[in-house]
Scaffold this motif. Structure first.
Motif, PDB file in Angstrom:
ATOM      1  N   UNK A  56     -15.422   6.966  -0.092  1.00  0.00           N
ATOM      2  CA  UNK A  56     -15.213   7.358   1.542  1.00  0.00           C
ATOM      3  C   UNK A  56     -14.092   6.330   1.912  1.00  0.00           C
ATOM      4  N   UNK A  57     -14.270   5.043   1.766  1.00  0.00           N
ATOM      5  CA  UNK A  57     -13.499   3.953   2.282  1.00  0.00           C
ATOM      6  C   UNK A  57     -12.296   4.306   1.219  1.00  0.00           C
ATOM      7  N   UNK A  58     -12.222   4.351   0.207  1.00  0.00           N
ATOM      8  CA  UNK A  58     -10.924   4.331  -0.852  1.00  0.00           C
ATOM      9  C   UNK A  58     -10.079   5.451  -0.224  1.00  0.00           C
ATOM     10  N   UNK A  59     -10.651   6.496   0.190  1.00  0.00           N
ATOM     11  CA  UNK A  59     -10.022   7.680   0.606  1.00  0.00           C
ATOM     12  C   UNK A  59      -9.419   7.573   2.095  1.00  0.00           C
ATOM     13  N   UNK A  97     -24.300   4.417  14.172  1.00  0.00           N
ATOM     14  CA  UNK A  97     -24.786   6.048  13.744  1.00  0.00           C
ATOM     15  C   UNK A  97     -25.143   6.086  12.425  1.00  0.00           C
ATOM     16  N   UNK A  98     -24.851   5.314  11.630  1.00  0.00           N
ATOM     17  CA  UNK A  98     -25.481   5.586  10.184  1.00  0.00           C
ATOM     18  C   UNK A  98     -26.458   4.348   9.609  1.00  0.00           C
ATOM     19  N   UNK A  99     -26.760   3.482  10.524  1.00  0.00           N
ATOM     20  CA  UNK A  99     -27.521   2.376  10.165  1.00  0.00           C
ATOM     21  C   UNK A  99     -27.112   1.670   8.970  1.00  0.00           C
ATOM     22  N   UNK A 100     -25.819   1.217   8.809  1.00  0.00           N
ATOM     23  CA  UNK A 100     -25.448   0.651   7.327  1.00  0.00           C
ATOM     24  C   UNK A 100     -24.522  -0.343   7.868  1.00  0.00           C
ATOM     25  N   UNK A 101     -24.538  -1.282   6.748  1.00  0.00           N
ATOM     26  CA  UNK A 101     -23.623  -2.828   6.994  1.00  0.00           C
ATOM     27  C   UNK A 101     -22.621  -2.658   5.757  1.00  0.00           C
ATOM     28  N   UNK A 143     -17.782   9.196   8.838  1.00  0.00           N
ATOM     29  CA  UNK A 143     -18.539   8.781   7.384  1.00  0.00           C
ATOM     30  C   UNK A 143     -18.449   7.427   7.093  1.00  0.00           C
ATOM     31  N   UNK A 144     -17.783   6.604   8.180  1.00  0.00           N
ATOM     32  CA  UNK A 144     -17.816   5.033   7.917  1.00  0.00           C
ATOM     33  C   UNK A 144     -18.283   4.660   9.406  1.00  0.00           C
ATOM     34  N   UNK A 145     -17.208   4.759  10.244  1.00  0.00           N
ATOM     35  CA  UNK A 145     -17.887   4.533  11.776  1.00  0.00           C
ATOM     36  C   UNK A 145     -18.458   3.190  11.954  1.00  0.00           C
ATOM     37  N   UNK A 146     -17.898   1.931  11.438  1.00  0.00           N
ATOM     38  CA  UNK A 146     -18.466   0.721  11.685  1.00  0.00           C
ATOM     39  C   UNK A 146     -18.087   0.139  12.991  1.00  0.00           C
ATOM     40  N   UNK A 147     -18.953   0.476  14.135  1.00  0.00           N
ATOM     41  CA  UNK A 147     -18.482   0.195  15.546  1.00  0.00           C
ATOM     42  C   UNK A 147     -18.653  -1.317  16.057  1.00  0.00           C
ATOM     43  N   UNK A 148     -19.343  -2.238  15.219  1.00  0.00           N
ATOM     44  CA  UNK A 148     -19.723  -3.271  15.721  1.00  0.00           C
ATOM     45  C   UNK A 148     -19.515  -4.496  14.680  1.00  0.00           C
ATOM     46  N   UNK A 149     -18.772  -5.609  15.111  1.00  0.00           N
ATOM     47  CA  UNK A 149     -18.316  -6.645  14.452  1.00  0.00           C
ATOM     48  C   UNK A 149     -19.539  -7.649  14.614  1.00  0.00           C
ATOM     49  N   UNK A 150     -20.521  -8.026  13.526  1.00  0.00           N
ATOM     50  CA  UNK A 150     -21.586  -8.733  13.622  1.00  0.00           C
ATOM     51  C   UNK A 150     -21.409 -10.468  13.358  1.00  0.00           C
TER      52      UNK A 150
END
Length: 259
Positions: free
Chosen positions: A17-20, A88-92, A57-64
């Motif tokens: 998904x990231x490469x696309x 939203x996806x609970x993923x890092x 499908x990615x939606x990385x909203x926060x910079x930790x």
């Protein structure tokens, strides 16, 4: 009923998904130890971060976190790692760019304002420049600090030392007076001990063992004088009085009167 533990999203399909979504912005990808790392072209970092934040499908909203790493033997010796979280996806995911002492990294403060403090930490510890950060000052070290302490070639004792001067009534800085001989470490266990003579120990004299204590004198009784009773010898006179025996005075006998 206890709440179940949150279900973490798997890494399946994240790289695809990231490469696309990013295309030629990605230099390299890695999925190891349950973590996904994307190496991004440094000059197009802002474009890649916006795509990672807004793409479905990615939606990385926060910079930790923003962390630096120093690889001294590389031309671009520094890694700047961004740790992103998708609520939203609970993923890092980890986003990585490389740079050196002179090439600046685009600042992501326009996307995440919290990056201002995090970029200042990386600048303070490693000396990485961030283009677009309007407040790129040291944040962890003291005023007037020289160098960047997390670099691999930074001396362990630093360049200067500080102390309070009673004459000047203030804190003064002086060059470090530690000899270079003491900056070499062998990483040996102190329990095992070094197999060489430490600097300065070659002048020390070997320790002198303490003298052995004299043998104890055996207790013997050669004469009666050593026991405190009886006569010291057969010709020493009368037997001494026994202090434990109290003699009562004898009453005089009455005289008989003859009639």
């Amino acid at each position: 009923m206890r709440a179940p533990a949150p279900a973490y999203a798997a890494n399946d399909g994240v790289i695809d998904t990231a490469m696309a979504a990013l295309g030629d912005l990605i230099v390299d990808t890695l999925d190891a130890h349950g973590e996904v790392t994307l190496t991004i072209d440094r000059t197009r970092l802002i474009e890649a971060m916006i795509a990672l934040r807004d793409t479905p499908g990615l939606e990385y909203q926060q910079l930790m976190e923003i962390a630096g790493v120093d690889y001294l033997d590389r031309a671009e010796r520094f890694d700047v790692c961004y740790h992103l979280l998708s609520l939203t996806r609970n993923h890092r995911i980890r986003v990585r760019v490389t740079t050196d002492e002179e090439k600046p990294v685009p600042s992501v403060t326009g996307i995440w304002p919290v990056a201002g403090w995090l970029e200042r930490e990386v600048y303070d510890m490693y000396g990485v420049l961030f283009e677009g950060n309007t407040d790129l000052r040291r944040i962890l070290t003291d005023y007037g600090f020289r160098g960047h302490p997390q670099r691999k070639d930074f001396p362990l004792s630093g360049y200067v030392e500080l102390r309070y001067s009673e004459e000047a009534k203030r804190v003064v800085y002086e060059p470090v007076k530690l000899a270079q001989d003491f900056r070499a470490f062998d990483f040996m266990s102190p329990w095992e001990g070094a197999n060489y003579i430490l600097p300065g120990d070659e002048k020390a004299a070997p320790p002198v063992p303490p003298p052995a204590p004299p043998p104890p004198t055996p207790k013997t009784t050669e004469t009666t004088a050593q026991t405190g009773a009886g006569k010291p010898g057969p010709d020493a006179g009368p037997k001494p009085a026994d202090p434990d025996v109290v003699k009562k005075p004898r009453k005089p006998r009455a005289k008989k009167v003859e009639k």
